[in-house]
Structures are given as C-alpha cells and as structure tokens.
Design a protein around this motif. Structure first.
Motif, PDB file in Angstrom:
ATOM      1  N   ALA A   1       0.647  -1.227   0.008  1.00 35.75           N
ATOM      2  CA  ALA A   1       0.085  -0.086  -0.184  1.00 35.75           C
ATOM      3  C   ALA A   1       0.741   1.314   0.002  1.00 35.75           C
ATOM      4  CB  ALA A   1      -0.914  -0.140   1.232  1.00 35.75           C
ATOM      5  N   LEU A   2       1.876   1.192   0.700  1.00 41.00           N
ATOM      6  CA  LEU A   2       2.662   2.397   0.959  1.00 41.00           C
ATOM      7  C   LEU A   2       3.174   2.813  -0.525  1.00 41.00           C
ATOM      8  CD1 LEU A   2       4.472   2.082   4.227  1.00 41.00           C
ATOM      9  CD2 LEU A   2       2.517   3.694   3.685  1.00 41.00           C
ATOM     10  N   GLU A   3       3.800   1.674  -1.260  1.00 41.26           N
ATOM     11  CA  GLU A   3       4.263   1.918  -2.496  1.00 41.26           C
ATOM     12  C   GLU A   3       3.384   2.536  -3.517  1.00 41.26           C
ATOM     13  OE1 GLU A   3       7.103   2.222  -5.391  1.00 41.26           O
ATOM     14  OE2 GLU A   3       7.393   2.052  -3.207  1.00 41.26           O
ATOM     15  N   HIS A   4       2.229   1.870  -3.436  1.00 48.21           N
ATOM     16  CA  HIS A   4       1.174   2.459  -4.296  1.00 48.21           C
ATOM     17  C   HIS A   4       0.783   4.092  -3.987  1.00 48.21           C
ATOM     18  CE1 HIS A   4       0.320  -1.212  -6.256  1.00 48.21           C
ATOM     19  NE2 HIS A   4      -0.043  -1.732  -4.839  1.00 48.21           N
ATOM     20  N   LEU A   5       0.802   4.315  -2.859  1.00 48.78           N
ATOM     21  CA  LEU A   5       0.500   5.613  -2.236  1.00 48.78           C
ATOM     22  C   LEU A   5       1.752   6.744  -2.774  1.00 48.78           C
ATOM     23  CD1 LEU A   5      -1.291   5.170   1.179  1.00 48.78           C
ATOM     24  CD2 LEU A   5      -2.306   6.107  -0.834  1.00 48.78           C
ATOM     25  N   ARG A   6       2.866   6.206  -2.610  1.00 52.70           N
ATOM     26  CA  ARG A   6       4.170   6.948  -2.995  1.00 52.70           C
ATOM     27  C   ARG A   6       4.069   7.248  -4.599  1.00 52.70           C
ATOM     28  NH1 ARG A   6       8.404   6.654  -5.478  1.00 52.70           N
ATOM     29  NH2 ARG A   6       8.418   4.472  -5.743  1.00 52.70           N
ATOM     30  N   ARG A   7       3.869   6.280  -5.159  1.00 59.12           N
ATOM     31  CA  ARG A   7       3.543   6.570  -6.536  1.00 59.12           C
ATOM     32  C   ARG A   7       2.826   7.439  -7.155  1.00 59.12           C
ATOM     33  NH1 ARG A   7       3.393   0.839  -9.211  1.00 59.12           N
ATOM     34  NH2 ARG A   7       4.488  -0.211  -7.539  1.00 59.12           N
ATOM     35  N   ALA A   8       1.391   7.349  -6.492  1.00 54.14           N
ATOM     36  CA  ALA A   8       0.292   8.141  -6.856  1.00 54.14           C
ATOM     37  C   ALA A   8       0.332   9.438  -6.343  1.00 54.14           C
ATOM     38  CB  ALA A   8      -0.990   7.491  -6.237  1.00 54.14           C
ATOM     39  N   LEU A   9       1.089   9.868  -5.185  1.00 48.77           N
ATOM     40  CA  LEU A   9       1.013  11.315  -4.612  1.00 48.77           C
ATOM     41  C   LEU A   9       2.400  11.756  -4.586  1.00 48.77           C
ATOM     42  CD1 LEU A   9      -1.433  10.329  -1.635  1.00 48.77           C
ATOM     43  CD2 LEU A   9      -1.839  11.694  -3.626  1.00 48.77           C
ATOM     44  N   PRO A  10       2.543  12.944  -4.378  1.00 46.40           N
ATOM     45  CA  PRO A  10       3.561  13.650  -4.082  1.00 46.40           C
ATOM     46  C   PRO A  10       4.126  13.461  -2.537  1.00 46.40           C
ATOM     47  CG  PRO A  10       2.438  15.527  -4.201  1.00 46.40           C
ATOM     48  CD  PRO A  10       1.544  13.895  -4.655  1.00 46.40           C
ATOM     49  N   ILE A  11       4.499  12.040  -2.097  1.00 47.84           N
ATOM     50  CA  ILE A  11       5.090  12.122  -0.743  1.00 47.84           C
ATOM     51  C   ILE A  11       6.254  11.440  -0.739  1.00 47.84           C
ATOM     52  CG2 ILE A  11       2.457  12.237   0.252  1.00 47.84           C
ATOM     53  CD1 ILE A  11       2.525   9.204   0.412  1.00 47.84           C
ATOM     54  N   ARG A  12       6.859  11.378   0.413  1.00 47.43           N
ATOM     55  CA  ARG A  12       8.088  10.606   0.767  1.00 47.43           C
ATOM     56  C   ARG A  12       7.617   9.582   2.074  1.00 47.43           C
ATOM     57  NH1 ARG A  12      13.517  12.907   2.277  1.00 47.43           N
ATOM     58  NH2 ARG A  12      12.421  13.344   4.397  1.00 47.43           N
ATOM     59  N   ILE A  13       8.215   8.422   1.822  1.00 46.74           N
ATOM     60  CA  ILE A  13       7.892   7.541   2.856  1.00 46.74           C
ATOM     61  C   ILE A  13       9.240   6.967   3.221  1.00 46.74           C
ATOM     62  CG2 ILE A  13       7.162   4.991   3.116  1.00 46.74           C
ATOM     63  CD1 ILE A  13       4.807   6.717   2.448  1.00 46.74           C
ATOM     64  N   ILE A  14       9.520   6.974   4.560  1.00 48.97           N
ATOM     65  CA  ILE A  14      10.770   6.574   5.087  1.00 48.97           C
ATOM     66  C   ILE A  14      10.421   5.690   6.122  1.00 48.97           C
ATOM     67  CG2 ILE A  14      12.757   7.576   6.928  1.00 48.97           C
ATOM     68  CD1 ILE A  14      11.824  10.487   5.713  1.00 48.97           C
ATOM     69  N   GLU A  15      11.219   4.496   5.949  1.00 50.92           N
ATOM     70  CA  GLU A  15      10.868   3.423   6.759  1.00 50.92           C
ATOM     71  C   GLU A  15      12.075   3.250   8.086  1.00 50.92           C
ATOM     72  OE1 GLU A  15       9.416  -0.281   5.596  1.00 50.92           O
ATOM     73  OE2 GLU A  15       8.865   0.508   3.806  1.00 50.92           O
ATOM     74  N   ALA A  16      11.747   3.175   9.317  1.00 44.34           N
ATOM     75  CA  ALA A  16      12.768   3.389   9.999  1.00 44.34           C
ATOM     76  C   ALA A  16      12.709   1.927  10.872  1.00 44.34           C
ATOM     77  CB  ALA A  16      12.333   4.495  11.398  1.00 44.34           C
ATOM     78  N   PRO A  17      13.617   1.626  11.779  1.00 46.84           N
ATOM     79  CA  PRO A  17      13.721   0.495  12.573  1.00 46.84           C
ATOM     80  C   PRO A  17      12.487   0.398  13.521  1.00 46.84           C
ATOM     81  CG  PRO A  17      15.789   1.634  12.721  1.00 46.84           C
ATOM     82  CD  PRO A  17      15.134   2.557  11.939  1.00 46.84           C
ATOM     83  N   GLY A  18      12.172  -0.914  13.974  1.00 48.53           N
ATOM     84  CA  GLY A  18      11.179  -1.260  14.857  1.00 48.53           C
ATOM     85  C   GLY A  18       9.735  -1.087  14.007  1.00 48.53           C
ATOM     86  N   GLY A  19       9.703  -1.068  12.786  1.00 48.26           N
ATOM     87  CA  GLY A  19       8.593  -0.960  12.011  1.00 48.26           C
ATOM     88  C   GLY A  19       7.747   0.166  12.061  1.00 48.26           C
ATOM     89  N   TYR A  20       8.607   1.535  12.154  1.00 45.42           N
ATOM     90  CA  TYR A  20       8.007   2.631  11.859  1.00 45.42           C
ATOM     91  C   TYR A  20       8.034   3.155  10.557  1.00 45.42           C
ATOM     92  CZ  TYR A  20       7.604   2.778  17.086  1.00 45.42           C
ATOM     93  OH  TYR A  20       7.124   2.546  18.362  1.00 45.42           O
ATOM     94  N   VAL A  21       7.064   3.688  10.079  1.00 43.56           N
ATOM     95  CA  VAL A  21       7.275   4.601   8.869  1.00 43.56           C
ATOM     96  C   VAL A  21       6.562   5.892   9.098  1.00 43.56           C
ATOM     97  CG1 VAL A  21       6.195   4.371   6.435  1.00 43.56           C
ATOM     98  CG2 VAL A  21       6.490   2.102   7.703  1.00 43.56           C
ATOM     99  N   PHE A  22       7.429   6.722   8.363  1.00 43.94           N
ATOM    100  CA  PHE A  22       7.146   8.058   8.283  1.00 43.94           C
ATOM    101  C   PHE A  22       6.809   8.599   7.056  1.00 43.94           C
ATOM    102  CE2 PHE A  22      10.111   7.336  11.773  1.00 43.94           C
ATOM    103  CZ  PHE A  22       9.467   7.683  12.794  1.00 43.94           C
ATOM    104  N   MET A  23       5.601   9.368   6.959  1.00 42.14           N
ATOM    105  CA  MET A  23       5.140   9.977   5.574  1.00 42.14           C
ATOM    106  C   MET A  23       5.469  11.517   5.644  1.00 42.14           C
ATOM    107  SD  MET A  23       1.350   9.323   4.176  1.00 42.14           S
ATOM    108  CE  MET A  23       1.665   7.444   4.210  1.00 42.14           C
ATOM    109  N   SER A  24       5.890  11.958   4.931  1.00 44.36           N
ATOM    110  CA  SER A  24       6.028  13.465   4.412  1.00 44.36           C
ATOM    111  C   SER A  24       6.127  14.030   3.169  1.00 44.36           C
ATOM    112  CB  SER A  24       7.147  13.961   5.257  1.00 44.36           C
ATOM    113  OG  SER A  24       8.614  13.355   4.553  1.00 44.36           O
TER     114      SER A  24
END
Length: 85
Positions: free
Chosen positions: A62-85
């Motif tokens: 899902a995150l990859e689909h959103l990243r391709r469709a929208l002008p957003i950055r996805i940053i995956e961090a340790p511990g299963g956290y994902v930051f969207m900016s």
C-alpha cells in the motif's frame, strides 16, 4: 450511500477500499491491518484526499502505491515505524 457502505464493509471480503478519503483515514485503516506503524509528519498530507483499493493480503504494498500516486516521501525506520512526509 450504498457505495460508502460497500467500501466500509470491503474488509469482510479481504479488501480495503478508500475512495476520495483523507490520508489520515487511509493511514488509520492501514495501521489496523499492517505490522508497521505509519505516522504522517506533514499536516497538509493528512487532509489530502486519495483513493486506495488493496487486498489485505498485500497490504505491505500500500505504501508503495501511495508513494507512486502522490507527491509524498516514505521513510522506513527501525522497529516497524514508517514516516510519511
């Protein structure tokens, strides 16, 4: 409406359906089903509308689909956290 009810009940058939929904609502749904914790860092993204239809079995895509469709950055961090900016 009937379409809204169908989208809300889609999880029963193994799908998540968000049509023209704010990102905060999409992320809240993904967080219920994903083993990752997604956080939106930019408040402007929270209210941006998007459409996402995805199988629960492939929710990690899902995150990859959103990243391709929208002008957003996805940053995956340790511990299963994902930051969207």
């Amino acid at each position: 409406t009937e379409a809204d009810l169908s989208a809300a009940m889609a999880w029963r058939t193994g799908r998540l359906v968000y049509v023209s929904q704010p990102m905060w609502r999409i992320v809240a749904g993904l967080n219920r089903w994903s083993n990752k914790q997604i956080m939106i860092l930019d408040p402007a993204i929270s209210h941006r509308e998007a459409t996402l239809i995805i199988s629960i079995d492939t929710i990690e895509n899902a995150l990859e689909h959103l990243r391709r469709a929208l002008p957003i950055r996805i940053i995956e961090a340790p511990g299963g956290y994902v930051f969207m900016s």
